[in-house]
Scaffold this active site. Structure first.
Site, PDB file in Angstrom:
ATOM      1  N   SER A  24       0.812  -1.217   0.000  1.00 55.81           N
ATOM      2  CA  SER A  24       0.000   0.000   0.000  1.00 55.81           C
ATOM      3  C   SER A  24       0.844   1.264   0.000  1.00 55.81           C
ATOM      4  CB  SER A  24      -0.914   0.011   1.227  1.00 55.81           C
ATOM      5  OG  SER A  24      -0.149  -0.019   2.421  1.00 55.81           O
ATOM      6  N   HIS A  79      -2.237  -2.769  -6.073  1.00 56.38           N
ATOM      7  CA  HIS A  79      -2.735  -2.504  -4.725  1.00 56.38           C
ATOM      8  C   HIS A  79      -4.248  -2.664  -4.697  1.00 56.38           C
ATOM      9  CE1 HIS A  79      -3.613   0.501  -1.279  1.00 56.38           C
ATOM     10  NE2 HIS A  79      -3.511  -0.737  -0.817  1.00 56.38           N
ATOM     11  N   GLU A 124      -5.098  -0.071  -7.563  1.00 53.90           N
ATOM     12  CA  GLU A 124      -4.072   0.863  -8.020  1.00 53.90           C
ATOM     13  C   GLU A 124      -2.991   0.067  -8.750  1.00 53.90           C
ATOM     14  OE1 GLU A 124      -4.051   4.512  -4.813  1.00 53.90           O
ATOM     15  OE2 GLU A 124      -3.072   2.654  -4.190  1.00 53.90           O
ATOM     16  N   ASN A 153      -3.615   6.606  -0.407  1.00 57.08           N
ATOM     17  CA  ASN A 153      -2.983   6.852   0.882  1.00 57.08           C
ATOM     18  C   ASN A 153      -2.194   8.144   0.924  1.00 57.08           C
ATOM     19  OD1 ASN A 153      -3.830   4.715   2.592  1.00 57.08           O
ATOM     20  ND2 ASN A 153      -2.533   3.295   1.480  1.00 57.08           N
TER      21      ASN A 153
END
Length: 410
Positions: free
Chosen positions: A138, A159, A171, A209
């Site tokens: 991540s 991801h 992702e 993130n």
């Protein structure tokens, strides 16, 4: 958060699966993420080998996949024949020796760089040079993971979001040495699996993130400064902003330790940029063992049934704050920072505006993508708000992106 909603991702029958040249798929790591990824690949028609070095872990994970498939059958989202076929495609293994030649191997072990590097080095030796090697990390840099791989052009990030069978977003992360052809091929494969892939370069935190950091950080800073209590900040972001959860209750749900670790990783990978500096509030919670729902207390205190105790929003205070000066308006301040972060990401060429908006809507269920929100608010207005915040709180956290005013993002 309830992610089992229309559009969040649905099981696909074998007939719906698009034929892929990848063939067999390997998944390394039989935790919740690895098992979920194995389920997705098997449901899409691939033979899957699920590897875990812990004795019995892969077998136990496959049993859980079977239970998950049964629930899909009971909900009418998958036929019994398709569920049985998908489960039969998953084979357990207790070492990388047990992997056949695969078109794609996805690593889904805990976030430890050295462990991942060792796995990828071994995979590169054991698998054909045409096998795509993907990590479900991540936040760890793809190029660092590929350091010991002789042909790093085949290493990339995939991801998935938790739980992988439900969440649509993936992702697709490209390292500096990743070949574009592999990125395009894997992107097409994710679409064939019924996912919504977004592409980005291997920037700290990738899209979700990275862009989400201000959502948590601004709320924590406003509570630290005494601008408002946690319940009032959360109420404003939920009821006035349309977010499914407030930022403080969300960090309790995620786990304060987990959220702090991700934020700290982004902060360290950006050379301690003030935009991502962890707060003393969150550090103090973690040091005190107040990790959120899982420990019974975090920002809030929880009863045995999970209900929040003694946390009522001050609605009169909320009415005064929203629409007031940006320094004390939780919604305007948070949105300005989210837009700024997204605009910077796009301006650096690390992801497209559409992919950023898609990622934030699907990955963390924002009611709008931050670029879309910026257009609605006005990028010039956001730039002025950030300039005000930068004056009030100097140090670099609130520096406006030049792209807000130079027209590079529109």
């Amino acid at each position: 958060m309830d992610t089992d909603t229309p559009g969040a991702g649905a099981a696909r029958s074998e007939e719906d699966a698009v034929e892929s040249t990848f063939g067999p798929v390997g998944v390394v790591g039989a935790g919740a993420m690895g098992a979920g990824i194995a389920q997705v690949a098997a449901t899409a028609g691939h033979p899957v080998t699920l590897v875990d070095l812990v004795e019995g872990a892969a077998v136990a994970a496959i049993e859980k996949v079977g239970s998950a498939l049964t629930r899909l059958v009971e909900k009418g989202r998958l036929s019994q024949d398709d569920a049985s076929a998908a489960l039969a495609r998953i084979t357990p293994a207790e070492s990388l020796d047990g992997l056949p030649e695969c078109g794609l191997v996805i690593e889904a072990v805990p976030e430890n760089l050295a462990v991942k590097q060792g796995i990828f080095a071994e995979l590169a030796e054991r698998q054909p040079s045409t096998t795509v090697l993907a990590t479900n990390t991540s936040s760890i840099d793809i190029d660092e993971i590929a350091d010991d791989v002789a042909d790093p052009e085949r290493v990339l990030g995939l991801h998935f979001f938790n739980p992988p069978p439900v969440m649509a977003l993936v992702e697709v992360v490209q390292g500096k040495r990743t070949a574009k052809a592999y990125v395009e091929h894997v992107t097409a494969l994710m679409e064939a699996w019924g996912k919504t892939p977004v592409r980005c370069s291997s920037t700290p935190g990738f899209i979700v993130n990275r862009v989400a950091r201000p959502f948590y950080g601004e709320a924590q800073r406003m509570v630290e400064a005494g601008i408002a209590d946690a319940a009032t900040v959360d109420w404003i972001l939920r009821e006035k902003g349309g977010f499914p959860m407030g930022p403080l209750e969300l960090t309790d749900f995620i786990g304060q330790d987990v959220n702090l670790a991700v934020g700290t990783s982004v902060w360290e990978q950006t050379d301690h940029d003030e935009r991502y500096a962890p707060t003393e509030l969150q550090r103090g919670l973690v040091e005190a063992g107040r990790l959120g729902r899982k420990s019974g207390s975090g920002v809030y205190t929880y009863a045995a049934d999970g209900a929040v105790e003694g946390a009522e929003p001050d609605l009169e205070l909320a009415a005064r704050l929203v629409g007031g000066p940006v320094e004390t308006d939780p919604l305007a301040r948070t949105l300005a920072m989210l837009v700024n972060e997204a605009v910077d990401l796009v301006a650096r060429g690390e992801a497209s505006a559409d992919d950023v908006d898609t990622a934030m809507r699907l990955g963390v269920r924002y009611p709008r993508g931050p670029i879309e929100w910026g257009r609605e608010i006005g990028f010039d207005v956001v730039a002025r708000q950030l300039a005000e915040l930068d004056t009030a709180y100097p140090g670099g956290r609130y520096r406006p992106s030049p792209a807000l005013t130079d027209g590079s993002v529109s």
